[in-house]
Enzyme design. Structure first.
Site, PDB file in Angstrom:
ATOM      1  N   ASP A  16      -2.463  15.050  22.024  1.00 35.10           N
ATOM      2  CA  ASP A  16      -1.285  14.753  21.214  1.00 35.10           C
ATOM      3  C   ASP A  16      -1.431  15.206  19.770  1.00 35.10           C
ATOM      4  O   ASP A  16      -0.452  15.580  19.129  1.00 35.10           O
ATOM      5  CB  ASP A  16      -0.990  13.251  21.243  1.00 35.10           C
TER       6      ASP A  16
ATOM      7  N   ASP B  43       0.825  -1.209   0.000  1.00 33.87           N
ATOM      8  CA  ASP B  43       0.000   0.000   0.000  1.00 33.87           C
ATOM      9  C   ASP B  43       0.859   1.259   0.000  1.00 33.87           C
ATOM     10  O   ASP B  43       0.500   2.271  -0.599  1.00 33.87           O
ATOM     11  CB  ASP B  43      -0.935   0.005   1.203  1.00 33.87           C
ATOM     12  N   GLY B  44       2.002   1.217   0.684  1.00 35.77           N
ATOM     13  CA  GLY B  44       2.890   2.378   0.698  1.00 35.77           C
ATOM     14  C   GLY B  44       3.424   2.700  -0.686  1.00 35.77           C
ATOM     15  O   GLY B  44       3.563   3.867  -1.051  1.00 35.77           O
TER      16      GLY B  44
ATOM     17  N   ALA C 298      -5.175  10.953  21.919  1.00 45.87           N
ATOM     18  CA  ALA C 298      -4.932  11.150  23.352  1.00 45.87           C
ATOM     19  C   ALA C 298      -5.360  12.537  23.825  1.00 45.87           C
ATOM     20  O   ALA C 298      -4.541  13.332  24.302  1.00 45.87           O
ATOM     21  CB  ALA C 298      -3.454  10.913  23.676  1.00 45.87           C
TER      22      ALA C 298
ATOM     23  N   ASN D 148      -5.027   8.646   2.167  1.00 42.87           N
ATOM     24  CA  ASN D 148      -5.321   7.971   3.429  1.00 42.87           C
ATOM     25  C   ASN D 148      -5.739   8.950   4.511  1.00 42.87           C
ATOM     26  O   ASN D 148      -6.863   8.901   4.988  1.00 42.87           O
ATOM     27  CB  ASN D 148      -4.102   7.178   3.905  1.00 42.87           C
ATOM     28  N   GLU D 149      -4.811   9.816   4.911  1.00 42.14           N
ATOM     29  CA  GLU D 149      -5.131  10.716   6.008  1.00 42.14           C
ATOM     30  C   GLU D 149      -4.145  11.868   6.091  1.00 42.14           C
ATOM     31  O   GLU D 149      -3.091  11.860   5.461  1.00 42.14           O
ATOM     32  CB  GLU D 149      -5.135   9.976   7.358  1.00 42.14           C
TER      33      GLU D 149
ATOM     34  N   HIS E  81       2.885   6.245  -2.813  1.00 40.50           N
ATOM     35  CA  HIS E  81       3.932   7.005  -3.488  1.00 40.50           C
ATOM     36  C   HIS E  81       3.539   7.266  -4.945  1.00 40.50           C
ATOM     37  O   HIS E  81       3.740   8.373  -5.462  1.00 40.50           O
ATOM     38  CB  HIS E  81       5.260   6.252  -3.432  1.00 40.50           C
TER      39      HIS E  81
ATOM     40  N   ARG F  89      -7.248  19.691  23.203  1.00 38.46           N
ATOM     41  CA  ARG F  89      -5.929  19.608  23.832  1.00 38.46           C
ATOM     42  C   ARG F  89      -5.532  18.141  23.875  1.00 38.46           C
ATOM     43  O   ARG F  89      -6.292  17.306  24.376  1.00 38.46           O
ATOM     44  CB  ARG F  89      -5.942  20.188  25.252  1.00 38.46           C
TER      45      ARG F  89
END
EC number: 2.7.1.23
Length: 271
Positions: free
Chosen positions: A150, A45-46, A185, A122-123, A50, A148
């Protein structure tokens, strides 16, 4: 028909790429890296991600497909022993084209310099160089929450099985025109509150992040890691463009999910 091949770069992927190139040119197809009608990726997938960014300006003319030389992927669904069968189908033009939605990311700057605009398959994530990211989140121009924590992740439906899933986000069928906002988080106590749940937004909605603490942010666009300074806003919406995939056989999305996360020995066609 013009084609291009992108390899992951390992020995197996390079060998298969050379074989595929020989097969396809033997069938009279033209190898053209500049303007391909179809892009065959060999790796995972990577590798396909690309290739997508490489041909970002040809999305309406180019279709993608992948052979995986590692674990089963969501985009690369052919196996090395099937290569000859695949190239014969490509040469015969025996495929349908399916389209998946993309994410448009627009970063504006306090200095007034031109906006930076990206497409993600993807994101996209946002994190602060400092310990805690503090961002005001606006949905459709209305204040929603002060985050607030990560970081924040905005994903496409096809990307919902990637980092988004690891963050506890929902898996969304890629036929839906939507995007998903997922927290990393978040800080929730008696003083600071966020919704604490992933948000799935339809195509006509927008999401804008406005910095509260610090003007510099690490922004990812799929595999790209970019430091942006002097940021005013980061805006997300479902893009007008779509990514096109060449589909030679049925491979239902929920079957991919089952094979990837539950059991590769599926005995029925899950649609």
């Amino acid at each position: 028909m013009k084609f291009s091949i992108q390899s992951r770069g390992d020995d197996l992927s390079n060998t298969l790429a050379e074989q595929a190139k020989g097969y396809l040119t033997g069938f009279g197809m033209v190898f053209n890296e500049a303007e391909p009608d179809i892009v065959l990726t060999i790796g995972g997938d990577g590798t396909l991600l690309h290739a997508f960014h490489r041909y970002r300006d040809r999305l309406s003319e180019t279709a993608f497909l992948g052979v995986h030389t590692g674990h089963l992927g969501f985009y690369a669904d052919w196996q090395p022993p099937e290569l000859e069968k695949l190239v014969i189908s490509i040469a015969k033009g025996e495929y349908d084209v399916i389209e998946y939605p993309l994410l448009e990311v627009t970063i504006s700057y306090r200095s007034g310099m031109n906006d930076a605009v990206y497409l993600a398959m993807n994101e996209s994530t946002v994190k602060s160089p400092d310990v805690t990211l503090v961002m005001d989140v606006e949905l459709n121009g209305m204040p929603f929450e002060r985050f607030r924590g990560d970081g924040l992740c905005v994903s496409t439906p096809s990307g919902s099985t990637a980092y988004n899933k690891a963050l506890g986000g929902a898996i969304i069928h890629p036929s839906l025109q939507a995007m998903q906002l997922t927290e990393m988080a978040s800080i929730n106590n008696r003083v600071f509150r966020t919704v604490g749940s992933p948000l799935v937004l339809p195509a006509h909605h927008s999401c804008v992040l406005k910095p509260v603490k610090g003007p510099d942010f690490m922004v990812t666009i799929d595999h790209l890691h970019l430091l942006h300074k002097d940021v005013k806003t980061i805006s997300y919406r479902v893009a007008g463009e779509k990514v096109r995939f060449a589909r030679f056989r049925p491979f239902p999305f929920w079957r991919r999910v089952h094979d990837s996360f539950i059991d590769s020995d599926i005995g029925q066609d899950v649609r």
